[in-house]
Each structure stands twice: as structure tokens, then as C-alpha cells.
Scaffold this motif. Sequence first.
Motif, PDB file in Angstrom:
ATOM      1  N   ILE A 178      33.573  35.436  11.843  1.00  0.00           N
ATOM      2  CA  ILE A 178      32.833  35.964  12.990  1.00  0.00           C
ATOM      3  C   ILE A 178      33.695  36.844  13.885  1.00  0.00           C
ATOM      4  O   ILE A 178      33.243  37.862  14.397  1.00  0.00           O
ATOM      5  N   LYS A 197      33.333  42.577  11.412  1.00  0.00           N
ATOM      6  CA  LYS A 197      32.122  42.968  12.130  1.00  0.00           C
ATOM      7  C   LYS A 197      31.306  43.865  11.219  1.00  0.00           C
ATOM      8  O   LYS A 197      31.767  44.925  10.814  1.00  0.00           O
ATOM      9  N   ARG A 235      38.823  43.541  12.195  1.00  0.00           N
ATOM     10  CA  ARG A 235      39.543  43.527  13.476  1.00  0.00           C
ATOM     11  C   ARG A 235      40.659  42.493  13.429  1.00  0.00           C
ATOM     12  O   ARG A 235      40.513  41.392  13.939  1.00  0.00           O
ATOM     13  N   TRP A 283      17.632  30.027  30.819  1.00  0.00           N
ATOM     14  CA  TRP A 283      19.010  30.230  31.299  1.00  0.00           C
ATOM     15  C   TRP A 283      19.088  30.119  32.801  1.00  0.00           C
ATOM     16  O   TRP A 283      20.101  29.719  33.355  1.00  0.00           O
ATOM     17  N   LEU A 322      29.611  32.744  28.445  1.00  0.00           N
ATOM     18  CA  LEU A 322      30.610  32.108  27.575  1.00  0.00           C
ATOM     19  C   LEU A 322      31.474  31.154  28.388  1.00  0.00           C
ATOM     20  O   LEU A 322      31.699  30.001  28.013  1.00  0.00           O
ATOM     21  N   GLY A 354      29.609  28.052  29.653  1.00  0.00           N
ATOM     22  CA  GLY A 354      29.479  27.067  28.582  1.00  0.00           C
ATOM     23  C   GLY A 354      30.755  26.271  28.415  1.00  0.00           C
ATOM     24  O   GLY A 354      30.746  25.040  28.377  1.00  0.00           O
ATOM     25  N   PHE A 394      24.714  33.666  10.132  1.00  0.00           N
ATOM     26  CA  PHE A 394      25.544  34.835  10.435  1.00  0.00           C
ATOM     27  C   PHE A 394      26.693  34.964   9.440  1.00  0.00           C
ATOM     28  O   PHE A 394      27.000  36.061   8.967  1.00  0.00           O
ATOM     29  N   MET A 402      25.683  26.976  24.750  1.00  0.00           N
ATOM     30  CA  MET A 402      25.856  28.254  25.449  1.00  0.00           C
ATOM     31  C   MET A 402      27.085  28.987  24.951  1.00  0.00           C
ATOM     32  O   MET A 402      27.071  30.188  24.724  1.00  0.00           O
ATOM     33  N   PHE A 403      28.163  28.218  24.799  1.00  0.00           N
ATOM     34  CA  PHE A 403      29.430  28.827  24.394  1.00  0.00           C
ATOM     35  C   PHE A 403      29.288  29.487  23.025  1.00  0.00           C
ATOM     36  O   PHE A 403      29.648  30.648  22.840  1.00  0.00           O
ATOM     37  N   GLN A 463      26.621  30.414  21.377  1.00  0.00           N
ATOM     38  CA  GLN A 463      25.701  31.546  21.378  1.00  0.00           C
ATOM     39  C   GLN A 463      26.381  32.814  21.873  1.00  0.00           C
ATOM     40  O   GLN A 463      26.297  33.873  21.260  1.00  0.00           O
ATOM     41  N   ASN A 464      27.091  32.659  22.995  1.00  0.00           N
ATOM     42  CA  ASN A 464      27.705  33.842  23.578  1.00  0.00           C
ATOM     43  C   ASN A 464      28.931  34.291  22.811  1.00  0.00           C
ATOM     44  O   ASN A 464      29.287  35.469  22.816  1.00  0.00           O
ATOM     45  N   TYR A 465      29.560  33.352  22.135  1.00  0.00           N
ATOM     46  CA  TYR A 465      30.690  33.690  21.273  1.00  0.00           C
ATOM     47  C   TYR A 465      30.235  34.626  20.159  1.00  0.00           C
ATOM     48  O   TYR A 465      30.850  35.671  19.912  1.00  0.00           O
ATOM     49  N   VAL A 466      29.127  34.292  19.522  1.00  0.00           N
ATOM     50  CA  VAL A 466      28.616  35.164  18.461  1.00  0.00           C
ATOM     51  C   VAL A 466      28.091  36.470  19.057  1.00  0.00           C
ATOM     52  O   VAL A 466      28.327  37.545  18.510  1.00  0.00           O
ATOM     53  N   LEU A 514      29.196  38.051  21.669  1.00  0.00           N
ATOM     54  CA  LEU A 514      30.288  38.942  22.049  1.00  0.00           C
ATOM     55  C   LEU A 514      31.075  39.414  20.837  1.00  0.00           C
ATOM     56  O   LEU A 514      31.478  40.568  20.755  1.00  0.00           O
ATOM     57  N   ALA A 515      31.287  38.514  19.881  1.00  0.00           N
ATOM     58  CA  ALA A 515      32.109  38.879  18.730  1.00  0.00           C
ATOM     59  C   ALA A 515      31.343  39.779  17.777  1.00  0.00           C
ATOM     60  O   ALA A 515      31.938  40.610  17.093  1.00  0.00           O
ATOM     61  N   GLN A 516      30.033  39.594  17.711  1.00  0.00           N
ATOM     62  CA  GLN A 516      29.250  40.430  16.805  1.00  0.00           C
ATOM     63  C   GLN A 516      28.389  41.411  17.584  1.00  0.00           C
ATOM     64  O   GLN A 516      28.909  42.397  18.065  1.00  0.00           O
ATOM     65  N   THR A 517      27.127  41.139  17.695  1.00  0.00           N
ATOM     66  CA  THR A 517      26.253  42.113  18.346  1.00  0.00           C
ATOM     67  C   THR A 517      25.041  41.412  18.955  1.00  0.00           C
ATOM     68  O   THR A 517      24.609  40.390  18.432  1.00  0.00           O
TER      69      THR A 517
END
Lengths: 412, 302
Positions: A30, A34, A45, A333, A376, A379, B50, B113-114, B116-119, B121-124
Motif C-alpha cells: 500500500i 501506487k 515509491r 464522521w 489519520l 484515529g 486493495f 479511522m486510521f 481508512q485514512n492510511y489507504v 493518503l497512501a493511495q487515492t
Amino acid sequence: MSNLVKYFSLKEIKKSLVITLWFMVLTFPIMVIKVNTIENTVIWRWGYLAIIAIGSFILSTLWRYMMERKSLQAGKESKISLQQKLREMGEKNPRLKRGALAAVVVLVVAYPFATSMYQTGIMTTALMYVVLGLGLNIVVGLGGLLHLGYAAFYAVGAYTYALLHVHFGIGFWVSLPIGAGLATILGILLAIPVLRLRGDYLAIVTLGFGEIVRIILENWNDFSYGPSGIANIPRPTLFGIHFKLQQATIFIYFIMVALVVFTIFIVRRLENSRMGRTWIAMREDEIASQSMGIDITKTKVTTFAIGAFWAGMIGVVFAAKTTFINPASFTLWESIIILCIVVIGGMGSIFGVVVGAGILILLPEYLRAFSQYRMLLFGAILVLMMVFRPGGIVTNVRKVYRIDKEKTGEAE
Amino acid sequence: MDLSYFFELFLGGMTRGSIYALIALGYTMVYGIIKLINFAHGEIYMIGAFTALIISSVLGFTGMNSILILVISGVLAIFFSSAYGVTMEKIAYKPLREAPRLSALISAIGMSMFLQNYVLLAQTPDFLPFPTLIPDFKFLKPIEKILNSTQLVILVTTAVVMILLTILIKFTRTGKAMRATSQDAKMAQLLGININRVITITFIIGSATAAIGGVLISSHTGQLNYYIGFIAGIKAFVAAVLGGIGSIPGAVLGSFVLGWTESFGTGYISSDYEDVFAFIFLLVILIFRPSGILGRSQNDKV
């Protein structure tokens, strides 16, 4: 800090290295690769791998150090909290207390005049979250019921004002109690089906409830104008006087200041009332409190109803502040951010919620560069907070009645 | 009433149900062992999907056979999902085993949450098309409209996974340890069962089935983004509760019931309220039969 040295021994470094390697493998697909399956490109990367490696090496060492510290502290009496220190300081010299209070009042009053309209707007938002946090704090912090659909009540308030204005031309001040009242009624309605549910089920049902409200608002076009929302909601007036934009911003700020003071006053009174004490008793042990004669049904209904009241009220203010609302403002959220405020600030503590709202709402505004990392970080902080400091930043201090020198209350 | 439309909805609902079942298993097993609702389970499913997307697109450039790509990316997806599941347990749940329930729940939400946002930010944040890896079976041509080959693969895979899992739990030593732990963790520990190992295995199995579900549903819908785990996770949870949380046959039954409800609900009533059906169903079940269809009612011990 002296035992931190231990973590530089060969054995510990080896442990950290193993963990580092694990995380490098774990995050490889991940973080490093990309893909874009639309344009069929792949970007490698490798730089990120280095960041992960260094980051997880440091964090794993830190993690183990913190874990050890936590287990060492577990047996000891909990430290005096910030709140307690402040209170004691205030009791020791009342002049300082009065001076500090006066300083806060001056600061609050002067703030909108000393700063720009933009800053005032942000501060108003933060104050709104203080009230929302205090409202949810009644349910989560005092009642111990995990509520993930709080934004639904917020939506009810906002839509009450918007729809009352569109259909009947009713103004802000009349809508404010109506919005709060409708949210309270909805809170009671929600409480009835969830009375029988235990913690985890409750969380998911409230979450479902929040989503149902949002989906209905999105799809019932005749009633709520659907996803496009309602625009041109008037800002509040004062005895029929309409303000210009800048004055209105300042006016809403003062409305919020008044509402925060009102909320803190009421919540403090509630907390120490008979009703508040039944909430806390229910949080500690449902069965035990029931056997002591507390009506659990009534207690649950009152937590939900009174918690919902504040959300409905702030919903009206929100609609008046932004002059435009649509269902996208009331997602899950939103509920979770309010929950974060309560948890990170300190469950059950009023001062904690104020601090939590300040940190969670103001910091991201000033650290715009990091804004994409906001969720992020939230969380990660939620997890870390639960592991290392479950009481939040400002740990709520329970009243302890001392008999002899034995400590009878159990601090949690 | 049009019969072929009915069958289309019936099989569509069954396909949905199979996917929910694969995810719901993870919920129900983890709940059975550590009495925690793993809110981040949907994210594990998303990470599985993913990973499969990433690996299959990379392999796609080598010009490999599409079945081989499907197998490799599927296996890697299972591996990585399980790895994430186990790591998550170690970080977010293990330190909280003795803590109040509320703490563990909040920690799980934080983890969700972590990830979800990790993917994100790292992907799209955008939807990515998922490559078609499952070939079209020729023999399904005549009934293509009712049942396509992806659906068939989903149904068969789910059935196989369920059978394997039943064998594992009913007839192996590990399965016995898992059953013992879910009955009484403390007693099991006293009798020499390594609880930590059982929990790790539970997370591995739950994450693996979720990953299989993730790969299959992504091939079925043909797209995915970082947010797919959330709604699928909630629905699978609803399915697990419907069947009676903690019960594995219950999770499967609940998933099929939910799949059919949604399929017929959207087919015959309205597609706008697709997600509402699941929640209303959940509310009704919890009010009238809180222990679920197959669950036993539990009395709180004082």
C-alpha cells in the motif's frame, strides 16, 4: 527517564528491528506501490519504505517504553489531575482565582474585536463543538452509553430552523427552543428501542439511526430538498434588528459564548443532581444500580433526551451561522469527531471537553498544512489514548469520600 | 410477476449474502472469542481488496495468465489482510483486554479511522476500476442474465470456505481450543490453552475470509475505493447480529437473509433506501429477538 537507557541494549534493538522489518513488509504494497488502473501506470515509491522503517523503529521502542511505564504505574495511586491542581490553587488564594476569571472574561469579550472575522468564525465553531461535546458527554461520559449517531440530532436542529423558515418564515429565536425540543423528542424515541441493548449493540444501533436520518434527508426531496440542501437561511436578529455580515458574525459569537456558559452551568448542576448521580451509577454498573433502586429505563431515556437537547440547539445555531445546510454536514464522521472531543478531552469531565474541543477544532485550523492528516491522526490518537491514558487529557476526578485514611472510591 | 426477474433478484441477493457471510464470519468469530466488536474489520476487507488490486495490476504488466494473476493476488491479499488483522489486534486490542468494554470499542473505531485514512493518503480517494480476472464461463451463456460467472465463483468459493471452516472448528484441535475459549476464556487458560495463540488464529481466519470477500466483491462490482470497507463492514455486522453474534452458522444464515432482504427491497420497493433496509431490519431484530435468529440468549452474570 533513567530506564530509557535500557532500550539501547542489543537485545532491545534486535526486538525493534524485527518489528521494523514486519512493518516494512506489512505496509509494502500500500505504501510503496501506487497504481492507477485508469491510466495503467505504476509508481514505485521506495522513499516511503525508508520513512516507514525509521518511523516504526522509533515508535516500537517508544511503545515498549510506554507500556512498561504504564504497567509500573498501574499499582500506584493515580496522579493528581490538572483540574484538581487548578481547583486547589484557586482555593488557596481566591484573589488569583478572581483575577484569572476576570482575565478570561476580558479575553472572551475582546476576542472578536481584536481579531479578524475569520478568526471569530473559527472560534464560534470551536464553541459550538464545546456544547456538542458537553451534550454527548452526558450520554457517553456520564451515562457510559456509546452513541455513534449524535450528528442526527444536530441535523434535526439545523433542519428544524431551515424548514420552519422556508415554510412559515419563523425566525432564529423561536426556532432555537423548537429545534432543541424536537431533538429531545427524537432522543426519547431513539431511547425506547435501544433500552434493552448492551454496549456494543447500542453503538451499532445508534450508528444505524444516524445513517437512517442522513439517508432520509438525502432522498426525501419533497421534505428536505434532498442533497442540494437549503440555502439562504437568515442569520439571527436582535429584537428585529438585522445585522450586516461582520456584525452578525460577532453577534453569533456572543450567542455561542452565552450558550456555552448556559450549558456549562446546566450540565454542572445536572451532574451533581440526583439525576446525574443515577447516570454515573448506571455507567459504573447497570445491574448493581438497578438493585439499589435506580430505574434504568428512566435513566437511559433521560440521558438520551438531555444529550440530544444540546445537539438540537446547536443545530439551529449551525444553520444560522452557515446560512446553508445539506445532509453532507451530518455524516457519521461528524458524530465521531464529537466523540473524539469527549474521549480525548476526558470522558465525564466538563473542563476536559472544553480542552478537547479547543484542541480538535482549533489546532487543525491553524495547522492547515497537515489538514489532510487530520482524520489519520485522530484515529491514531483515539487508539493511543485508550491504551495509555483512558481518562483523556483532563481525567475526570470522581468525588471520593474518605473514611479514615483508606481510599474508598476507585478511580477509573 | 416476472419469474426471471424474481430469480435474478434471488441469485443477486444470494451473491450479496455470500459476501456478507465472508465478512460477517470475522465479526462473529472475534466476538465469540474476545467479546469485542471489531469495528475495523471492514477496513481489513478493504485492505484485502486493495492489495489484490495493486498486485494484480503490477502482475498485469508482465502479461501473465489472468487465472494465475487471480490466484497470486488472492493469496497475497489473504496474507496481507491477515497480517494487518494480527498487527491491529496486538496494537489496539491486546492492551485493552482487561479494560472496560467502552475503551476497546473506541479503540476499534480509532483503528478503523486510521486504516481508512492510511489507504486514502497512501493511495487515492478516487474509485479505481478493478481488473476483470474471473473468466467468462461458456456453459453459463444461456442463463447469463440471471447468473453470471463471477456470481457463480462467489457462490462456490463461499460454500467451500464455509465447509472448510466448519471442518476446522468441529474436528481439529485448534477448533476445539477456539470453542473452549469462546465458552470460558479463563477456564480454557487454566486447562492449558494458549489464549493468545487462539486469538491470533481467530484474527488470521477472520481477516483471511474478509480478504477473500474483498477480492470477490471487487471483481463483481468492478471498482473499489478506500471507503468500501465501512458500509460493507456495517452490513456484515448487521448480518452477524441477525443470525446471532458468536454463532458461525448464524452469521451465514443472517447474511443470506440480509442479502435477500436488500435485493428484493431494492428490486421491488426502491433503490434509494438500499442502506436503510439493513438498519431497519437490525432495529426490528434487536427489539424482538435481541439474541438473533440462531443465537442463545445470554444472561448477564453479576
